[in-house]
Design a protein around this motif. Sequence first.
Motif, PDB file in Angstrom:
ATOM      1  N   PRO A 169       0.839  -1.196   0.000  1.00 33.70           N
ATOM      2  CA  PRO A 169       0.000   0.000   0.000  1.00 33.70           C
ATOM      3  C   PRO A 169       0.874   1.245   0.000  1.00 33.70           C
ATOM      4  CG  PRO A 169       0.015  -1.012   2.162  1.00 33.70           C
ATOM      5  CD  PRO A 169       0.770  -1.941   1.265  1.00 33.70           C
ATOM      6  N   VAL A 170       0.305   2.356  -0.357  1.00 34.33           N
ATOM      7  CA  VAL A 170       1.046   3.618  -0.448  1.00 34.33           C
ATOM      8  C   VAL A 170       0.676   4.500   0.738  1.00 34.33           C
ATOM      9  CG1 VAL A 170       1.392   5.701  -1.836  1.00 34.33           C
ATOM     10  CG2 VAL A 170       1.223   3.464  -2.950  1.00 34.33           C
ATOM     11  N   ALA A 171       1.700   5.041   1.412  1.00 28.87           N
ATOM     12  CA  ALA A 171       1.476   5.824   2.637  1.00 28.87           C
ATOM     13  C   ALA A 171       2.287   7.113   2.567  1.00 28.87           C
ATOM     14  CB  ALA A 171       1.862   5.007   3.864  1.00 28.87           C
ATOM     15  N   PRO A 172       1.792   8.135   1.866  1.00 25.88           N
ATOM     16  CA  PRO A 172       2.538   9.394   1.747  1.00 25.88           C
ATOM     17  C   PRO A 172       2.520  10.207   3.035  1.00 25.88           C
ATOM     18  CG  PRO A 172       0.387   9.603   0.733  1.00 25.88           C
ATOM     19  CD  PRO A 172       0.508   8.166   1.172  1.00 25.88           C
ATOM     20  N   ARG A 173       3.332  11.272   3.030  1.00 22.08           N
ATOM     21  CA  ARG A 173       3.336  12.292   4.098  1.00 22.08           C
ATOM     22  C   ARG A 173       3.615  11.695   5.474  1.00 22.08           C
ATOM     23  NH1 ARG A 173      -1.213  12.678   1.085  1.00 22.08           N
ATOM     24  NH2 ARG A 173      -1.196  14.225  -0.579  1.00 22.08           N
ATOM     25  N   GLN A 174       4.673  10.909   5.556  1.00 19.58           N
ATOM     26  CA  GLN A 174       5.081  10.348   6.844  1.00 19.58           C
ATOM     27  C   GLN A 174       5.823  11.401   7.674  1.00 19.58           C
ATOM     28  OE1 GLN A 174       4.422   7.216   8.080  1.00 19.58           O
ATOM     29  NE2 GLN A 174       3.078   7.051   6.301  1.00 19.58           N
ATOM     30  N   PRO A 175       5.828  11.269   9.010  1.00 17.25           N
ATOM     31  CA  PRO A 175       6.504  12.258   9.852  1.00 17.25           C
ATOM     32  C   PRO A 175       8.009  12.250   9.660  1.00 17.25           C
ATOM     33  CG  PRO A 175       5.761  10.376  11.148  1.00 17.25           C
ATOM     34  CD  PRO A 175       5.150  10.214   9.791  1.00 17.25           C
ATOM     35  N   GLY A 252       4.578  13.518  -1.922  1.00 14.21           N
ATOM     36  CA  GLY A 252       3.546  14.521  -1.743  1.00 14.21           C
ATOM     37  C   GLY A 252       2.428  14.361  -2.747  1.00 14.21           C
ATOM     38  N   ASP A 253       1.740  15.461  -3.011  1.00 13.84           N
ATOM     39  CA  ASP A 253       0.557  15.399  -3.867  1.00 13.84           C
ATOM     40  C   ASP A 253       0.884  14.956  -5.287  1.00 13.84           C
ATOM     41  OD1 ASP A 253      -0.963  16.236  -1.740  1.00 13.84           O
ATOM     42  OD2 ASP A 253      -0.986  18.347  -2.331  1.00 13.84           O
ATOM     43  N   GLN A 254       2.029  15.421  -5.830  1.00 17.44           N
ATOM     44  CA  GLN A 254       2.372  15.056  -7.196  1.00 17.44           C
ATOM     45  C   GLN A 254       2.599  13.554  -7.326  1.00 17.44           C
ATOM     46  OE1 GLN A 254       3.090  17.041 -10.454  1.00 17.44           O
ATOM     47  NE2 GLN A 254       2.479  14.908 -10.711  1.00 17.44           N
TER      48      GLN A 254
END
Length: 266
Positions: A169-175, A252-254
Motif C-alpha cells: 500500500p502507499v502511505a505518503p506524508r510520513q513524519p 507529496g501530492d504530485q
Amino acid sequence: MIQRLPSRPDRRSRARARARGRRLARIPLALAVMTALLGVDVPHAPAGPPLGVTVTAPADETAGRVGALFAGGLDDGHFCTASVVRSQDRDVIVTAAHCLGGPETTTFAPGYREGRAPYGLWKLTGTYVAPGWTDGEDPDQDIAFATVAPLDGEQGADLRIEDLVGGFPVAPRQPAGATVSVVGYPSRDDSPLYCANTTTLSSGTQRRIECPDLSGGTSGSPWLVDGALAGVLGGYEGGGTVPEVSYSAVMGDQAVELYREASDNG
C-alpha cells in the motif's frame, strides 16, 4: 448518571437523515478503492536486525514484492530496483524516475535472487513520470510508476503481477522521524539487501537515512513504513553519493497523483 430516553425525531429530521443517506450512497466507489490502496489496515513489519545494520534480505513476502530492473534479460545486468504497489488493475510498480531512461528495453524481475527470477520477467507497458522530472530532473520529483505485463506472454497474457506477489500500500506524508525499511539490489549483488533506521528530513522535500552498503543499483528501492510505501531511494544527489547515506524525495501530492493515474490506467 441520569438516563434520558431518546426523543422521537420529527418528520423534517427523518427527511434530512434519508437525504444524507442518499448523498453518502453516491460517494464514488473509486474513492473507496483508492483509500484502501493508500495504506489502510497496514500490518506491521516483522522484527529484523538492529537499526542501521545492513544484511541480506530474507526471502519473505516483503522481498518477493521487490525486484531488480534489467537492461534486457537476466544476462544483461541489473541497474536499479523497483517494487510492486497495490493498484486497481494489479499491475503497477514504483521506482526512481531516473531509473526509467530506457523503458522500452527495461524488464523487472520481482523476487530476483542468485540469478533466478522465480516470478518471471515483466516488461514495462506504460510509465508515469512527473513533468518536473521530465523537464528539468527536479530531485523532488524523482519517483515514478510503471505498469507491467509478462514478457512475451511467458506466464499468460492475463496474469497480473500483484496476483503473484501482492503489493505494498502507499502511505505518503510520513513524519520527519519515521522509521523506514529499505530493500534493494546493489548492481554487484544478486540478492537484495535490507536495512532499517530512523530517518530525518534533510529539507522539507527530502528524507535522509543512514544505512551502509546501499550502493549503485539500489536506486528505486522502496522505503517502507510499517510495510507501506513512503518513498523510493533517489532524489537528492540521485539518492546519495556515498553508500552509507541515502535519500528519498518526500511523497507529496504530485507523487500521489502519478500513482492514481497509473492505478486508473493500468
